[in-house]
Motif scaffolding. Structure first.
Motif, short mmCIF file in Angstrom:
data_model
loop_
_atom_site.label_atom_id
_atom_site.label_comp_id
_atom_site.label_asym_id
_atom_site.label_seq_id
_atom_site.Cartn_x
_atom_site.Cartn_y
_atom_site.Cartn_z
N PHE A 125 0.83 -1.20 0.00
CA PHE A 125 0.00 0.00 0.00
C PHE A 125 0.87 1.25 0.00
N ASP A 126 0.55 2.18 -0.89
CA ASP A 126 1.32 3.42 -1.01
C ASP A 126 1.09 4.36 0.16
N ASN A 127 -0.06 4.23 0.82
CA ASN A 127 -0.45 5.22 1.84
C ASN A 127 -0.20 4.75 3.27
N ILE A 128 0.68 3.74 3.45
CA ILE A 128 1.04 3.27 4.78
C ILE A 128 2.57 3.19 4.86
N VAL A 129 3.17 3.82 5.84
CA VAL A 129 4.61 4.01 5.86
C VAL A 129 5.39 2.70 5.82
N TRP A 130 4.97 1.70 6.61
CA TRP A 130 5.76 0.47 6.67
C TRP A 130 5.68 -0.33 5.37
N SER A 131 4.57 -0.21 4.65
CA SER A 131 4.44 -0.86 3.36
C SER A 131 5.20 -0.09 2.28
N ARG A 132 5.00 1.22 2.26
CA ARG A 132 5.62 2.06 1.24
C ARG A 132 7.15 1.98 1.28
N GLU A 133 7.73 2.04 2.47
CA GLU A 133 9.18 2.03 2.58
C GLU A 133 9.76 0.64 2.32
N ARG A 134 9.02 -0.42 2.66
CA ARG A 134 9.48 -1.76 2.29
C ARG A 134 9.51 -1.91 0.77
N ALA A 135 8.50 -1.36 0.10
CA ALA A 135 8.46 -1.39 -1.37
C ALA A 135 9.64 -0.61 -1.96
N GLU A 136 9.95 0.54 -1.36
CA GLU A 136 11.06 1.36 -1.85
C GLU A 136 12.40 0.63 -1.70
N GLY A 137 12.59 -0.03 -0.57
CA GLY A 137 13.82 -0.78 -0.36
C GLY A 137 13.93 -1.96 -1.32
N PHE A 138 12.81 -2.64 -1.53
CA PHE A 138 12.76 -3.77 -2.46
C PHE A 138 13.13 -3.31 -3.87
N GLU A 139 12.50 -2.22 -4.30
CA GLU A 139 12.76 -1.71 -5.65
C GLU A 139 14.19 -1.22 -5.79
N ASP A 140 14.72 -0.60 -4.76
CA ASP A 140 16.09 -0.08 -4.80
C ASP A 140 17.08 -1.20 -5.12
N SER A 141 16.96 -2.33 -4.43
CA SER A 141 17.89 -3.44 -4.66
C SER A 141 17.66 -4.10 -6.00
N LYS A 143 16.46 -2.69 -8.75
CA LYS A 143 16.96 -1.79 -9.80
C LYS A 143 18.48 -1.84 -9.90
N LYS A 144 19.14 -1.90 -8.75
CA LYS A 144 20.61 -2.01 -8.77
C LYS A 144 21.06 -3.30 -9.41
N HIS A 145 20.19 -4.30 -9.38
CA HIS A 145 20.47 -5.59 -10.02
C HIS A 145 20.14 -5.55 -11.51
N GLY A 146 19.60 -4.43 -11.97
CA GLY A 146 19.31 -4.28 -13.39
C GLY A 146 17.94 -4.74 -13.82
N GLU A 147 17.03 -4.94 -12.86
CA GLU A 147 15.68 -5.42 -13.19
C GLU A 147 14.64 -4.40 -12.71
N LYS A 148 13.38 -4.65 -13.06
CA LYS A 148 12.30 -3.77 -12.63
C LYS A 148 11.32 -4.52 -11.74
N VAL A 149 10.47 -3.78 -11.03
CA VAL A 149 9.50 -4.36 -10.11
C VAL A 149 8.08 -4.08 -10.63
N HIS A 150 7.25 -5.13 -10.63
CA HIS A 150 5.83 -4.98 -10.92
C HIS A 150 5.11 -4.73 -9.59
N PHE A 151 4.26 -3.70 -9.54
CA PHE A 151 3.59 -3.34 -8.29
C PHE A 151 2.09 -3.59 -8.36
N PHE A 152 1.55 -4.05 -7.21
CA PHE A 152 0.10 -4.11 -7.03
C PHE A 152 -0.19 -3.35 -5.76
#
Length: 385
Positions: A125-141, A143-152
């Protein structure tokens, strides 16, 4: 004797673990008196009711889940020491019981990357801090690996609805995702939504979709079919540190408040991720056999009997997929199973080793220390709940 109001959801493992930490501290430094205030006070009654009760009871402090509403200012004006759980967003007015959410997302991504996945997704969920920041950390790693993340990302938590048991936006999203794919959910409840939706859509777990949750809520993880892998959190220690801060706030009016960080500890692997990702059918067959029989003390010869390729081809293609030799992969997986069992079972380390077919304790300790940097006993103590 300090009187503390607790307004937390104790139906979930997270809340129960916080309570364990709080009571552990109170027994060491107390005794304290607690009022477990029903969530009705937050949901159906006003902040005025909470404040009035706190004044009537002469509460020394409050540890609670509150919404980030404007009337939180009324609580500030009471001067009662308050520590809040950021179950929606962090507060500026009070110290938060929060977490290393970004780092937790990174941990989940690296776990999947090390398994060889090329496709990644996150459900939260974009509107809840613990979910949003976990998503950001997941995407950060990722992307650094050269791939993209599909979001729901649904607009809200539909906790009272059962939409994921029938055709839904989630099941449609899962069907359209590239396979095999690794999905991290913001918590275990959402991870179980995924396993239920996959069953409805006849999507195989973990062969097509690997699912990882957060919290290691054992009831939810084992209720899921297949059982969920999950990131464990040091929640009890967070509760202990919150109680310690509460005492400081009560006794020292000039105490500078600070946030309590609940850190991720380790990933408990269960069946929902217990396989590597590959489109090579022979290697997939080999991996399936290894994961299903890892507790039977298997070797490379046993694996070779399950595939229709030569040993040389098996070793070459296995290395390409997993970046590991077959023998080394088996050894590492057995150590991982041993590590998980150490944390999940109350049996002695010797008993667990025998159950998993380890007869040479010296060799086991040497391998374990190479991977974890400590002995099995030190690992259990460091990661104990």
């Amino acid at each position: 004797m300090y009187k503390i109001i607790l307004l937390i959801d104790f139906t979930e493992d997270y809340g129960k673990s916080l309570l364990k930490g709080v009571t552990k501290y109170s027994k060491e430094k107390g005794p304290w008196m607690f009022c477990r205030m029903p969530l009705q006070y937050r949901e159906d009654l006003s902040m005025d009711h909470v404040i009035q009760f706190a004044k009537d009871w002469k509460a020394d402090g409050i540890i609670a889940q509150f919404y980030n509403h404007a009337d939180i200012k009324k609580l500030v004006e009471t001067k009662i020491p308050v520590i809040v759980e950021d179950f929606k967003e962090r507060f500026e007015e009070f110290p938060n019981i929060t977490g290393g959410y970004f780092e937790t997302g990174q941990m989940g991504a690296k776990y999947f990357i090390n398994k060889g996945y090329k496709n990644f997704a996150f459900y939260g969920f974009d509107n809840i801090v613990w979910s949003r920041e976990r998503a950001e950390g997941f995407e950060d790693s990722v992307k650094k690996h050269g791939e993209k993340v599909h979001f729901f990302s649904p607009k809200k938590i539909a906790s009272r609805e059962l939409w994921f048991y029938k055709p839904s936006a989630l099941s449609k999203w899962l069907t359209k995702l590239p396979k095999p794919i690794a999905i991290m959910a913001c918590d275990d409840e959402r991870a179980q939504n995924i396993t239920e939706a996959c069953k409805h859509s006849k999507i195989k777990i973990p062969e097509e979709v690997a699912v990882l949750g957060v919290d290691n809520d054992e009831l939810t993880c084992n209720l899921s079919d297949p059982p969920l892998s999950s990131i464990g959190l040091d929640t009890e220690q967070g509760g202990y540190e919150a109680a310690k801060l509460m005492r400081q706030l009560i006794e020292h009016k000039d105490q500078k408040p600070y946030d309590i960080i609940v850190n991720a500890t380790t990933i408990i692997t269960r069946q929902s991720t217990d396989i590597c990702a590959t489109t090579d059918k022979q290697i997939a067959k080999a991996l399936n056999f290894i994961h299903q029989n890892i507790e039977n003390n298997i070797n490379v010869e046993d694996v070779l009997k399950t595939v229709s390729i030569s040993r040389r081809a098996l070793e070459k293609r296995f290395l390409e997929v997993t970046d590991s030799a077959v023998y080394k992969y088996i050894c590492l997986l057995r150590i991982r199973k041993f590590s998980d069992r150490i944390l999940e079972s109350e049996k002695s380390i010797y008993e667990i080793a025998i159950e998993l077919g380890y007869n040479d304790n010296k060799n086991l300790s040497r391998l374990f220390k190479q991977i974890h940097g400590c002995t099995p006993l030190q690992y259990r103590k460091a990661n104990a709940k």
